[in-house]
Enzyme design. Structure first.
Site, short mmCIF file in Angstrom:
data_model
loop_
_atom_site.label_atom_id
_atom_site.label_comp_id
_atom_site.label_asym_id
_atom_site.label_seq_id
_atom_site.Cartn_x
_atom_site.Cartn_y
_atom_site.Cartn_z
N LYS A 10 0.73 -1.63 0.16
CA LYS A 10 0.35 -0.33 0.53
C LYS A 10 1.04 1.27 -0.10
O LYS A 10 1.88 1.85 0.30
CB LYS A 10 -1.04 -0.52 1.61
N TYR A 35 -12.52 -2.59 -3.83
CA TYR A 35 -12.96 -2.55 -2.50
C TYR A 35 -14.26 -2.40 -2.56
O TYR A 35 -15.33 -2.16 -1.45
CB TYR A 35 -12.24 -1.50 -1.62
N ASN A 67 -2.04 0.29 6.84
CA ASN A 67 -1.81 -1.33 6.50
C ASN A 67 -0.73 -2.13 6.12
O ASN A 67 -0.03 -3.34 6.51
CB ASN A 67 -2.51 -2.31 8.01
N HIS A 95 -2.40 -5.42 1.37
CA HIS A 95 -3.30 -6.09 0.81
C HIS A 95 -3.25 -8.00 0.10
O HIS A 95 -1.61 -7.54 -0.31
CB HIS A 95 -3.91 -5.07 -0.13
N GLU A 103 -9.67 -10.01 -8.07
CA GLU A 103 -8.31 -9.25 -7.84
C GLU A 103 -7.73 -9.38 -9.19
O GLU A 103 -6.83 -8.00 -9.22
CB GLU A 103 -7.31 -9.12 -6.38
N1 UDP Z 1 -9.87 -0.87 7.42
C1 UDP Z 1 -10.23 0.17 8.24
N2 UDP Z 1 -11.25 0.00 8.77
C2 UDP Z 1 -11.20 -0.68 10.05
C3 UDP Z 1 -11.47 -1.67 8.50
C4 UDP Z 1 -10.60 -1.72 7.30
O1 UDP Z 1 -9.39 1.16 7.91
O2 UDP Z 1 -12.14 -0.67 10.18
C5 UDP Z 1 -9.09 -0.42 6.05
C6 UDP Z 1 -7.43 -2.08 6.44
O3 UDP Z 1 -7.26 -0.96 5.73
C7 UDP Z 1 -8.39 -2.87 5.75
C8 UDP Z 1 -8.79 -2.24 3.93
O4 UDP Z 1 -8.97 -1.59 5.09
O5 UDP Z 1 -6.54 -3.55 5.28
C9 UDP Z 1 -9.70 -3.13 4.47
O6 UDP Z 1 -10.15 -4.22 5.14
P1 UDP Z 1 -10.55 -5.60 5.37
O7 UDP Z 1 -11.77 -6.10 6.44
O8 UDP Z 1 -10.28 -6.62 4.42
O9 UDP Z 1 -9.67 -6.27 6.12
P2 UDP Z 1 -8.03 -7.32 5.06
O10 UDP Z 1 -8.70 -8.57 4.70
O11 UDP Z 1 -7.31 -6.23 4.78
O12 UDP Z 1 -7.14 -7.67 6.47
MG MG Z 2 -9.79 -7.93 3.06
#
Ligand code: UDP
Ligand code: MG
Length: 156
Positions: free
Chosen positions: A9, A49, A112, A115, A126
């Site tokens: 990211k 997303y 974070n 992805h 994707e």
């Molecule tokens: N995210 C966020 N706040 C939240 C949940 C998700 O900012 O409460 C962001 C974070 O960057 C995350 C992305 O949205 O990686 C996608 O969320 P997901 O639940 O799919 O998490 P991941 O699969 O990336 O672990």
């Molecule tokens: Mg996810």
């Protein structure tokens, strides 16, 4: 063999962590079969997303992902999707375990670093969004028989 989509990211690129994060996946034994630096358009971010549309963090997430270039990768291996998710760690940097990418390199919950596709259907969808025809390589790695036990004829 599975192939999964990994995105380094904007925070990972800006913080100079491209090499170290790719190294985590490489040293585990995953094959890099696709790799590019790119800027994600708002339209592509929305498609990527789409399952998060309407959630409270969605607008901020799209803004973040389109704010600066990212590195996208296709990684291949037996069980690659689940292995990559484990290497990444829990979603929020604040509680991701030490030893994971998110646990070792960040503290933020939204920024974070990485992805990774979460299932075979999402990986296929994707990969198609980010890689065009001919952009994913088929390569016979010379070390394959040392990364995997191939004595049965199948890598394990
Ligand atoms: N995210 C966020 N706040 C939240 C949940 C998700 O900012 O409460 C962001 C974070 O960057 C995350 C992305 O949205 O990686 C996608 O969320 P997901 O639940 O799919 O998490 P991941 O699969 O990336 O672990
Ligand atoms: Mg996810």
């Amino acid at each position: 063999m599975e192939t999964t989509l990994i995105i380094l990211k904007p925070d990972a690129v800006q913080r100079g962590l491209i090499g170290r994060i790719i190294g985590r996946f490489e040293e585990k034994g995953l094959q890099v079969v696709g790799l590019k630096l790119m800027r994600i358009s708002p339209d592509l971010a929305a498609r990527h997303y789409e399952s998060h549309q309407g959630k409270p963090f969605y607008d901020g997430l799209v803004k973040f992902m389109t704010s600066s270039p990212v590195v996208v990768m296709a990684l291949r291996g037996v069980g690659a999707i689940a292995i990559c998710r484990k290497l990444m760690g829990a979603t929020f940097g604040s509680n991701a375990e030490p030893g994971t990418i998110r646990g070792d390199f960040g503290v933020s919950n939204s920024f974070n670093l990485v992805h990774g596709s979460d299932a075979s259907e999402s990986a296929a969808r994707e990969l198609e969004l980010f890689f065009g025809a001919g952009e994913i390589q088929e390569l016979d790695r010379a070390i394959e028989g040392w990364v995997y036990d191939i004595s049965s004829g199948e890598p394990e």
